[in-house]
Write an enzyme that holds these catalytic residues in place. Sequence first.
Site, PDB file in Angstrom:
ATOM      1  N   CYS A 115      26.067  23.485  31.261  1.00 27.70           N
ATOM      2  CA  CYS A 115      27.329  22.195  31.166  1.00 27.70           C
ATOM      3  C   CYS A 115      26.750  20.837  31.062  1.00 27.70           C
ATOM      4  O   CYS A 115      26.305  20.378  29.800  1.00 27.70           O
ATOM      5  CB  CYS A 115      27.994  23.148  32.812  1.00 27.70           C
ATOM      6  SG  CYS A 115      29.677  21.856  32.724  1.00 27.70           S
ATOM      7  N   HIS A 209      29.797  28.216  31.890  1.00 28.64           N
ATOM      8  CA  HIS A 209      28.656  28.946  33.391  1.00 28.64           C
ATOM      9  C   HIS A 209      28.354  30.111  33.105  1.00 28.64           C
ATOM     10  O   HIS A 209      29.096  30.902  34.494  1.00 28.64           O
ATOM     11  CB  HIS A 209      29.516  27.674  34.869  1.00 28.64           C
ATOM     12  CG  HIS A 209      29.333  27.064  34.947  1.00 28.64           C
ATOM     13  ND1 HIS A 209      28.307  25.870  36.030  1.00 28.64           N
ATOM     14  CD2 HIS A 209      30.382  26.047  34.526  1.00 28.64           C
ATOM     15  CE1 HIS A 209      28.864  24.219  36.027  1.00 28.64           C
ATOM     16  NE2 HIS A 209      29.713  24.434  35.191  1.00 28.64           N
ATOM     17  N   GLU A 211      26.034  31.064  34.958  1.00 29.92           N
ATOM     18  CA  GLU A 211      25.783  31.984  36.776  1.00 29.92           C
ATOM     19  C   GLU A 211      27.389  32.640  36.868  1.00 29.92           C
ATOM     20  O   GLU A 211      26.917  32.644  38.532  1.00 29.92           O
ATOM     21  CB  GLU A 211      24.895  30.866  37.288  1.00 29.92           C
ATOM     22  CG  GLU A 211      26.235  29.703  37.917  1.00 29.92           C
ATOM     23  CD  GLU A 211      26.375  28.941  36.345  1.00 29.92           C
ATOM     24  OE1 GLU A 211      27.017  27.715  37.244  1.00 29.92           O
ATOM     25  OE2 GLU A 211      25.810  28.492  35.895  1.00 29.92           O
TER      26      GLU A 211
END
Length: 235
Positions: A115, A209, A211
């Site tokens: 990002c 993202h 994660e």
Amino acid sequence: MSSQPFIGISTYFEASVKWGVWELPAALLPAGYPRLVQASGGSAVMLPPDDPAHAAQVVSRLDGLVIAGGPDVDPRWYGAARDPRSGPPAPERDAWELALIRAALEAGTPLLGICRGMQLLNVALGGTLVQHLEGHMDTVGAFGQHPVTTVPGTRCAAVLPGGSDVPAYHHQAVDRLGEGLVASAHAADGTVEAVELPQPAWALGVQWHPEMGTDLRLTRALVAAAVEAPALTRS
């Protein structure tokens, strides 16, 4: 080299964080980042902001680098006037992470930008950003989900053939590509969702993202590149 390569992950300082009985300044990183690296076979090393002059020495001790998501990049780094919809600047973090990116590129250390990290990779190579974009951050404080399509023949496509549904939260995006970068994934509206440097460099940025999801393919690819990278590139 160890079978657990050291993957540095940039973090950030917050002036006041509360946990237990404490409320103190802290260096923070959402737990999804180190967990993703660990689940992909790497050892996570957290990198709080530091003097940019130390970046090359820090990177020389790493096998791979992740530049994490976070606040908007200060538009002064790419020569633009501030849009009133841009968030407040984070000068210490900007300077540190730009220095880490440049050191990693110079050393040939495998690099994944997430990002904000993708946007900084673009800026570090002379690119610019769109300071406000509708439709990619529908609810404040909540990640959305949308499909991205990868560009055939790119590293991103090799990792994510055809594309994927991804967790996303951003209101800025790549405008003019930085020197040498190619766009390797797009959203349905044409927004650039991934950028990379051509072979033999391993430098990839994604606008989403990972994660916040369970797909390990990107971080497994980073860890594999960290294992395979010649030791001389990190000496």
